[in-house]
Design an enzyme around this catalytic site. Structure first.
Site, PDB file in Angstrom:
ATOM      1  N   GLU A   1     -10.789   4.162  -3.898  1.00  0.00           N
ATOM      2  CA  GLU A   1     -10.458   5.380  -3.167  1.00  0.00           C
ATOM      3  C   GLU A   1      -9.472   6.288  -3.901  1.00  0.00           C
ATOM      4  OE1 GLU A   1     -11.360   3.928   1.371  1.00  0.00           O
ATOM      5  OE2 GLU A   1      -9.338   3.604   0.600  1.00  0.00           O
TER       6      GLU A   1
ATOM      7  N   ASP B   1       0.864  -1.174   0.000  1.00  0.00           N
ATOM      8  CA  ASP B   1       0.000   0.000   0.000  1.00  0.00           C
ATOM      9  C   ASP B   1       0.904   1.227   0.000  1.00  0.00           C
ATOM     10  OD1 ASP B   1      -2.364   1.870   0.759  1.00  0.00           O
ATOM     11  OD2 ASP B   1      -3.280  -0.109   0.582  1.00  0.00           O
TER      12      ASP B   1
ATOM     13  N   HIS C   1      -3.636   4.563  -3.603  1.00  0.00           N
ATOM     14  CA  HIS C   1      -2.854   3.830  -2.598  1.00  0.00           C
ATOM     15  C   HIS C   1      -1.466   3.463  -3.119  1.00  0.00           C
ATOM     16  CE1 HIS C   1      -6.124   3.147   0.376  1.00  0.00           C
ATOM     17  NE2 HIS C   1      -6.905   3.212  -0.693  1.00  0.00           N
TER      18      HIS C   1
END
Length: 601
Positions: free
Chosen positions: A348, A224, A277
């Site tokens: 996201e 990540d 990410h």
């Protein structure tokens, strides 16, 4: 004489009635599709069980592991559905049984197995069915399976139903007939090694628990924005962003984990989370392909908001070099992971982060009508051909790429969507549009929820009262700082009817589910207790469902199974958290909330 015969007749009648009505001490988890117990009494099993009828090395290895577990653990169920009365009117019978125990090789000695197709690959949709038969008076256990992978499931079932009599013998409590196959082909859990490093040893422990509970997919969220733990040949500099040299995986580590999983019927599907990410690792190759790195992520000032958590960073989807680097990284990783599924993230993505890129700003300036949705479409158009480098490969993405406020206009329907938000509403939306779906609804399946927030300098915890009872403070009377609180108990997981409201055609697009365990507050010390035994509830939900033949929830019935299974995980060296006080373990239904045993329907 007449009185003695009468007493014998009465005793025999009592024994027969007990055999008929008594429940067996253990039922396997997950519950088989069909299991029928006889009532003629225990069948002894030799410790020298021999597998016959199959020379496949994979099956032989699995059998050696199963037999070792059977003979080493000598499993004695902890949670007993009903007390089993002791009644032995004839002491001489007991004496004879004791003499018989001196020969521990007596009893069933053979496991006969027939496998129709020993060459079937471990991949999505492979046949995992099996039958298992132990007949009264038989000297063998008979197993049939379509493939090797069904045979492995038969072994894990057998491990649970061969138990110790508490003295010296191994027994099966009653003759039994099992016909079994899974409801869903995709049954998984997710581990995250980007937020905190998880050692290969602990990853293998999760695989052991998965195999026992018939979960067959390990979704590995490898990195990540916080760290890049994989040592790459193509770009060795990427692992400079590992937490330390010790906290890395090289190619051999990955291959070893993949092979360990395959030996146990578990597929390993990697995730490279793109384009969001993505800071650590990528920025070591070229800082220009990462936008908004080292900016302030902020959750309280929207103008500064570039990520949902520190540290921010997304790939610059306009920069040509981004795709050059992605292609090389992707090609190397697919060499380590053999599965035909590959997860490429997509969740996201934040507009404010993209604004840091001069190339993206210039791209917008070229056409004032362009939107961030157009930008995401550009990402899809350029990246998907890279990911589909093989016709047989299927790509998995988080649902955000088609469901979030910023989303692509057109995403190919052969891409599988993993749904984590919105529960039934989002599942309905995706399946009605023709996407295959992996269910990971955060309100039901997120295993990391309910532990409070981890970010620091948080004034919301500095509250001693709740000034507005109609709007509870996030910490005082609220969710305790966990966005997806409360904690997901095994009952919460097990009771989720994730196809509720779907048409028959839409239900066909649900290929299974995954329980994610994000690792902001997880490392080697706690991963197993946060995963187990709750993940086993998902194992049964996806294998045989949560309702009985009459369509009623069997949550109450599941109690004894999962209590026993927790103890069985411990016996197999899988650290699993306690679910209940030991009293409830020993008396499963004494701790039911409702006197009505069918309260959950």
């Amino acid at each position: 004489m007449h009185l003695r015969r009468l007493l014998r007749a009465v005793a025999t009648a009592i024994c027969l009635s007990i055999a008929v009505v008594d429940a067996v001490k253990v039922n396997p988890l997950p519950a088989p599709t069909s299991i029928t117990w006889g009532n003629s009494g225990p069948i002894r099993v030799s410790e020298r069980l021999a597998l016959k009828g199959c020379e496949n090395s994979h099956v032989r290895s699995a059998w050696r592991r199963a037999l070792d577990a059977i003979t080493r653990i000598r499993w004695v169920p902890a949670a007993i559905e009903e007390p089993i009365p002791k009644f032995d009117p004839f002491p001489e019978t007991t004496t004879k049984r004791r003499r018989d125990r001196n020969d521990r090789s007596r009893g069933i000695r053979d496991v006969n197995i027939k496998i129709e197709d020993e060459r079937a690959e471990l991949k999505h949709g492979v046949d995992e069915s099996y039958t298992l038969e132990i007949k009264e008076g038989s000297d063998s256990i008979d197993i049939t399976a379509k493939t090797v992978w069904g045979a492995l499931h038969a072994f894990t079932t057998l491990q649970q139903i061969i138990i110790s009599d508490g003295k010296r013998d191994l027994i099966v409590e009653q003759p039994v007939s099992i016909k079994d196959k899974p409801l869903y082909p995709y049954r998984g859990v997710m581990i995250d090694t980007g937020r905190n490093f998880i050692s290969p040893r602990k990853i293998r422990e999760q695989i052991d628990g998965m195999a026992l509970s018939k979960l067959n997919v390990l979704h590995w969220h490898i990195y990540d924005s916080q760290s890049w733990p994989v040592v790459m040949r193509s770009y060795p500099e990427m692992s400079k962003d590992a937490y330390s040299r010790r906290e890395t995986y090289n190619g051999e580590d990955i291959r070893s984990i993949v092979d360990y999983a395959r030996q146990r019927g578990v597929r390993v599907i990697p995730e490279t989370d793109l384009p969001g990410h993505s800071a650590s690792g990528w920025q070591q190759v070229d800082p220009e392909i990462v936008t908004c790195a080292n900016s302030w992520w902020s959750n309280d000032v929207w103008e500064f908001h570039t990520a949902v958590q520190p540290n921010p960073g997304q790939l610059d989807v306009i920069h040509d070099k981004t795709y050059e680097v992605i292609e090389k990284v992707y090609k190397e990783l697919t060499g380590y992971f053999s599965d035909d599924f590959f997860h490429v993230g997509g969740d996201e993505v934040h507009d404010n982060c993209f604004k840091f890129s001069p190339k993206i700003r210039a791209w917008f300036a070229e056409d004032s009508k362009r939107t961030f949705n157009d930008l995401l479409q550009h990402w899809i158009d350029r990246s998907v051909p890279i990911f589909k480098d093989r016709k047989s490969r299927r790509i998995v993405m988080w649902e955000d790429v088609v469901m979030a406020n910023t989303h692509a206009h057109s995403v190919p329907k052969d891409i599988i969507m993993q749904s984590w938000n919105g529960g039934l509403k989002n599942i309905k939306n995706l399946t009605s549009r023709g996407y295959d779906v992996i269910v990971s609804s955060s309100d039901f399946f997120y295993l990391d929820c309910g532990n409070g927030g981890y970010v620091t300098n948080d004034p919301r915890y500095n509250v001693m009262t709740n000034p507005d009872p109609d709007t509870p403070n996030f910490n005082y009377g609220g969710n305790g700082g966990s966005w997806c609180a409360p904690y997901k108990t095994w009952q919460r997981i097990y009771n989720y009817d994730f196809t509720d409201g779907l048409t028959d055609d839409e239900k066909k697009h649900v290929i299974g589910g995954t329980a994610p365990l994000w690792s902001e507050q997880v490392d080697d010390a706690v991963i197993s207790t946060k995963m187990w035994p709750r993940a086993a509830a998902l194992g049964e939900l996806l294998w045989s469902g949560n309702v009985d033949k009459d369509g009623k929830k069997r949550t109450t019935e599941m109690t004894q199974r999962i209590f026993n299974f927790r103890e069985y995980l411990l016996a197999n060296e899988v650290s699993a958290a306690p679910l209940t006080p030991k009293y409830c373990l020993q008396h499963p239904h004494a701790c039911d909330l409702n006197y009505d045993q069918s309260a959950v329907v």
